[in-house]
Enzyme design. Structure first.
Site, short mmCIF file in Angstrom:
data_model
loop_
_atom_site.label_atom_id
_atom_site.label_comp_id
_atom_site.label_asym_id
_atom_site.label_seq_id
_atom_site.Cartn_x
_atom_site.Cartn_y
_atom_site.Cartn_z
N GLY A 33 0.84 -1.20 0.00
CA GLY A 33 0.00 0.00 0.00
C GLY A 33 0.87 1.24 0.00
O GLY A 33 2.02 1.20 0.45
N GLN A 36 3.13 9.86 1.28
CA GLN A 36 4.46 9.24 1.34
C GLN A 36 5.37 9.60 0.18
O GLN A 36 6.57 9.39 0.25
CB GLN A 36 4.32 7.71 1.42
N CYS A 57 5.51 -0.52 6.90
CA CYS A 57 5.22 0.70 6.16
C CYS A 57 6.46 1.07 5.35
O CYS A 57 7.58 1.00 5.87
CB CYS A 57 4.89 1.81 7.16
N LEU A 58 6.25 1.48 4.11
CA LEU A 58 7.40 1.83 3.26
C LEU A 58 8.16 3.05 3.80
O LEU A 58 9.31 3.25 3.44
CB LEU A 58 6.95 2.08 1.81
N HIS A 81 -4.68 1.92 7.35
CA HIS A 81 -3.29 2.38 7.46
C HIS A 81 -3.01 3.50 6.44
O HIS A 81 -2.46 4.55 6.79
CB HIS A 81 -2.35 1.18 7.24
N GLU A 82 -3.43 3.28 5.19
CA GLU A 82 -3.16 4.29 4.14
C GLU A 82 -4.01 5.54 4.36
O GLU A 82 -3.55 6.66 4.12
CB GLU A 82 -3.41 3.71 2.75
N HIS A 86 -2.30 7.84 6.75
CA HIS A 86 -1.22 8.66 6.17
C HIS A 86 -1.76 9.98 5.64
O HIS A 86 -1.11 11.02 5.77
CB HIS A 86 -0.55 7.92 4.99
NI NI Z 1 2.51 3.26 5.59
#
Ligand code: NI
Length: 169
Positions: free
Chosen positions: A46, A51, A91-92, A133-134, A137
């Site tokens: 995701g 991000q 998470c990236l 989660h996304e 962000h």
């Molecule tokens: Ni994340």
């Protein structure tokens, strides 16, 4: 298409609250394609626009093994949620870091597609985790915000160590 660079915690830009998308044009479609390319290149499941330092309400998800179930949610809003689950999240923006987070088991969201068409999307289990989660962000929130201060500081120390190792490798 192009791979965009991903902001890493504690970059303060990850705390930006995203604005709604109001223009559904070719640039938006290009951006969505770039987000998928960026997420796949990073082996993520995701990615939120925040991000990649674009502060608009766009998120992409693909939790399939085959990387062939792309989901795009624009201007997503949760309209219903139910139950609870604990899931180990990554998470990236936090390379190498994983932690258990408690979230709703099921979510129902109202969103738009890249053409601006409204739709309702329902997710359960890991997919519901990814959606929540996304969406966080886009509010400037990250998954470690859910942890106790002690747990968070231990994990962030580990993240720092990981980063130093990566830098010296
Ligand atoms: Ni994340």
């Amino acid at each position: 298409m192009s791979v965009l660079s991903i902001l890493e915690f504690p970059d303060p830009r990850l705390r930006t609250r995203a604005a709604p998308v109001s223009v559904f044009d070719a640039n938006l479609k290009q951006f969505v394609a770039d987000m998928f390319e960026t997420m796949y290149a990073a082996n993520g499941v995701g990615l939120a626009a925040t991000q990649v330092n674009v502060h608009q309400r766009v998120l992409v998800i693909d939790m399939s093994e085959e990387r062939n179930q792309p989901l795009v949610l624009i201007n997503a809003e949760i309209v219903a949620k139910d139950g609870a689950q604990v899931y180990q999240e990554g998470c990236l923006s936090f390379p190498g870091l994983y932690a258990d987070v408690t979230r709703a088991l099921k979510v129902k969201v109202k969103a738009q597609d890249p053409d601006g068409k409204d739709f309702v999307y329902e997710a359960e289990g890991p997919l519901a985790v990814a959606v929540q989660h996304e969406m966080d962000h886009l509010e400037g929130k990250v998954f470690v915000d859910y942890l106790s201060p002690l747990k968070r500081s231990l994990l962030l120390k580990r993240l720092e160590k990981h980063r130093k190792q990566a830098a010296s490798a």
